[in-house]
Design a protein around this motif. Structure first.
Motif, PDB file in Angstrom:
ATOM      1  N   MET A   1      -6.640  -7.992  10.226  1.00  0.00           N
ATOM      2  CA  MET A   1      -7.770  -8.101   9.307  1.00  0.00           C
ATOM      3  C   MET A   1      -7.536  -7.150   8.143  1.00  0.00           C
ATOM      4  SD  MET A   1     -11.205  -8.534  11.638  1.00  0.00           S
ATOM      5  CE  MET A   1     -11.145  -6.919  12.383  1.00  0.00           C
ATOM      6  N   ALA A   2      -7.753  -7.655   6.942  1.00  0.00           N
ATOM      7  CA  ALA A   2      -7.608  -6.851   5.732  1.00  0.00           C
ATOM      8  C   ALA A   2      -8.844  -7.039   4.872  1.00  0.00           C
ATOM      9  CB  ALA A   2      -6.358  -7.269   4.963  1.00  0.00           C
ATOM     10  N   ARG A   3      -9.032  -6.097   3.951  1.00  0.00           N
ATOM     11  CA  ARG A   3     -10.186  -6.152   3.049  1.00  0.00           C
ATOM     12  C   ARG A   3      -9.727  -5.859   1.638  1.00  0.00           C
ATOM     13  NH1 ARG A   3     -14.524  -2.028   4.759  1.00  0.00           N
ATOM     14  NH2 ARG A   3     -12.796  -0.606   4.492  1.00  0.00           N
TER      15      ARG A   3
ATOM     16  N   GLU B   1      -7.532  -2.462  -4.855  1.00  0.00           N
ATOM     17  CA  GLU B   1      -7.067  -1.837  -3.619  1.00  0.00           C
ATOM     18  C   GLU B   1      -7.352  -2.747  -2.441  1.00  0.00           C
ATOM     19  OE1 GLU B   1      -8.813   2.002  -3.070  1.00  0.00           O
ATOM     20  OE2 GLU B   1      -7.729   2.877  -4.760  1.00  0.00           O
ATOM     21  N   GLY B   2      -6.483  -2.676  -1.458  1.00  0.00           N
ATOM     22  CA  GLY B   2      -6.679  -3.405  -0.224  1.00  0.00           C
ATOM     23  C   GLY B   2      -6.532  -2.457   0.948  1.00  0.00           C
ATOM     24  N   GLU B   3      -7.076  -2.867   2.071  1.00  0.00           N
ATOM     25  CA  GLU B   3      -6.983  -2.043   3.270  1.00  0.00           C
ATOM     26  C   GLU B   3      -6.685  -2.932   4.466  1.00  0.00           C
ATOM     27  OE1 GLU B   3      -9.529   1.230   5.835  1.00  0.00           O
ATOM     28  OE2 GLU B   3     -10.534   0.106   4.250  1.00  0.00           O
TER      29      GLU B   3
ATOM     30  N   ALA C   1      -2.108  -1.053  -1.067  1.00  0.00           N
ATOM     31  CA  ALA C   1      -2.805  -1.204   0.211  1.00  0.00           C
ATOM     32  C   ALA C   1      -2.783   0.113   0.967  1.00  0.00           C
ATOM     33  CB  ALA C   1      -2.139  -2.293   1.048  1.00  0.00           C
ATOM     34  N   TYR C   2      -3.836   0.332   1.736  1.00  0.00           N
ATOM     35  CA  TYR C   2      -3.992   1.527   2.558  1.00  0.00           C
ATOM     36  C   TYR C   2      -4.237   1.109   3.999  1.00  0.00           C
ATOM     37  CZ  TYR C   2      -4.628   4.178  -1.738  1.00  0.00           C
ATOM     38  OH  TYR C   2      -4.435   4.757  -2.969  1.00  0.00           O
ATOM     39  N   LEU C   3      -4.021   2.041   4.901  1.00  0.00           N
ATOM     40  CA  LEU C   3      -4.383   1.842   6.300  1.00  0.00           C
ATOM     41  C   LEU C   3      -4.425   3.189   6.989  1.00  0.00           C
ATOM     42  CD1 LEU C   3      -1.634   2.239   8.224  1.00  0.00           C
ATOM     43  CD2 LEU C   3      -1.084   0.037   7.218  1.00  0.00           C
ATOM     44  N   GLU C   4      -5.078   3.229   8.137  1.00  0.00           N
ATOM     45  CA  GLU C   4      -5.075   4.406   8.995  1.00  0.00           C
ATOM     46  C   GLU C   4      -4.366   4.022  10.286  1.00  0.00           C
ATOM     47  OE1 GLU C   4      -8.630   4.790   6.378  1.00  0.00           O
ATOM     48  OE2 GLU C   4      -8.240   3.311   7.933  1.00  0.00           O
TER      49      GLU C   4
ATOM     50  N   LEU D   1      -3.389   9.163  10.442  1.00  0.00           N
ATOM     51  CA  LEU D   1      -2.514   9.303   9.299  1.00  0.00           C
ATOM     52  C   LEU D   1      -2.890   8.197   8.322  1.00  0.00           C
ATOM     53  CD1 LEU D   1      -0.021  10.856   8.226  1.00  0.00           C
ATOM     54  CD2 LEU D   1       1.389   9.155   9.414  1.00  0.00           C
ATOM     55  N   VAL D   2      -3.139   8.542   7.065  1.00  0.00           N
ATOM     56  CA  VAL D   2      -3.466   7.553   6.037  1.00  0.00           C
ATOM     57  C   VAL D   2      -2.165   7.194   5.324  1.00  0.00           C
ATOM     58  CG1 VAL D   2      -4.816   7.049   3.957  1.00  0.00           C
ATOM     59  CG2 VAL D   2      -5.761   8.561   5.736  1.00  0.00           C
ATOM     60  N   LEU D   3      -1.872   5.902   5.278  1.00  0.00           N
ATOM     61  CA  LEU D   3      -0.666   5.408   4.632  1.00  0.00           C
ATOM     62  C   LEU D   3      -1.027   4.522   3.449  1.00  0.00           C
ATOM     63  CD1 LEU D   3       1.389   4.340   7.789  1.00  0.00           C
ATOM     64  CD2 LEU D   3       1.428   6.540   6.619  1.00  0.00           C
ATOM     65  N   ARG D   4      -0.162   4.509   2.441  1.00  0.00           N
ATOM     66  CA  ARG D   4      -0.372   3.715   1.228  1.00  0.00           C
ATOM     67  C   ARG D   4       0.936   3.046   0.845  1.00  0.00           C
ATOM     68  NH1 ARG D   4       1.427   4.391  -3.607  1.00  0.00           N
ATOM     69  NH2 ARG D   4       0.402   3.419  -5.353  1.00  0.00           N
ATOM     70  N   ALA D   5       0.810   1.811   0.320  1.00  0.00           N
ATOM     71  CA  ALA D   5       1.979   1.110  -0.201  1.00  0.00           C
ATOM     72  C   ALA D   5       1.611   0.372  -1.474  1.00  0.00           C
ATOM     73  CB  ALA D   5       2.509   0.092   0.807  1.00  0.00           C
TER      74      ALA D   5
END
Length: 152
Positions: free
Chosen positions: A60-62, A67-69, A104-107, A142-146
């Motif tokens: 699932m993404a938002r 920006e996206g997550e 995009a970001y994620l934890e 950990l917060v990651l970004r691409a």
């Protein structure tokens, strides 16, 4: 025999299967109502991986402006190490990029080395830490970004 997987958009009819995947994969799973609500948001992109007509994973993404997550990614333990998570991520990231998202970001749990390796292989890099983000067991995220332009 090579297993075939179908990646498709998730729908509210998938919620019971996704709840089952959540319960098998996570110690603090999302609820059925949380999954159902997220899938139905106009800014959400949710995809299911199927094998033999059964859901074996999902993402699932938002979208929030440019920006996206990635909100959640899960693959059943018996279906891991077959490229399903990567295919799901490719589908979700491609979908949000097509909607104008540029990063995009994620934890991810700090202890989840396999997931971190996968994310880094797709261009995600650490940008922060969320102390005590996860509840059961309590752990930092950990917060990651691409930047999405490097993912394609």
């Amino acid at each position: 025999m090579v297993e075939r997987y179908l990646i498709r958009r998730a729908s509210p009819a998938d919620v019971p299967a996704l709840v089952g995947i959540e319960r098998e994969c996570f110690s603090d799973p999302w609820t059925a109502s949380g999954i159902r609500e997220t899938i139905q948001y106009e800014t959400a992109r949710a995809f299911v991986a199927e094998s033999g007509g059964r859901a074996v994973g999902y993402v699932m993404a938002r979208i929030s402006g440019e920006e996206g997550e990635i909100l959640n990614l899960a693959v059943l333990p018996r279906s891991r190490r077959k490229g399903i998570a990567r295919c799901l991520l490719d589908e979700a990231l491609g979908s949000i990029a097509a909607a104008g998202v540029t990063e995009a970001y994620l934890e991810v749990r700090q202890s989840n080395a396999e997931a971190i390796t996968l994310y880094q292989s797709l261009g995600f890099r650490p940008v922060g830490l969320r102390p005590d983000y996860y509840r059961d067991p309590r752990e930092d995220a950990l917060v990651l970004r691409a930047p999405l332009r490097t993912l394609r």
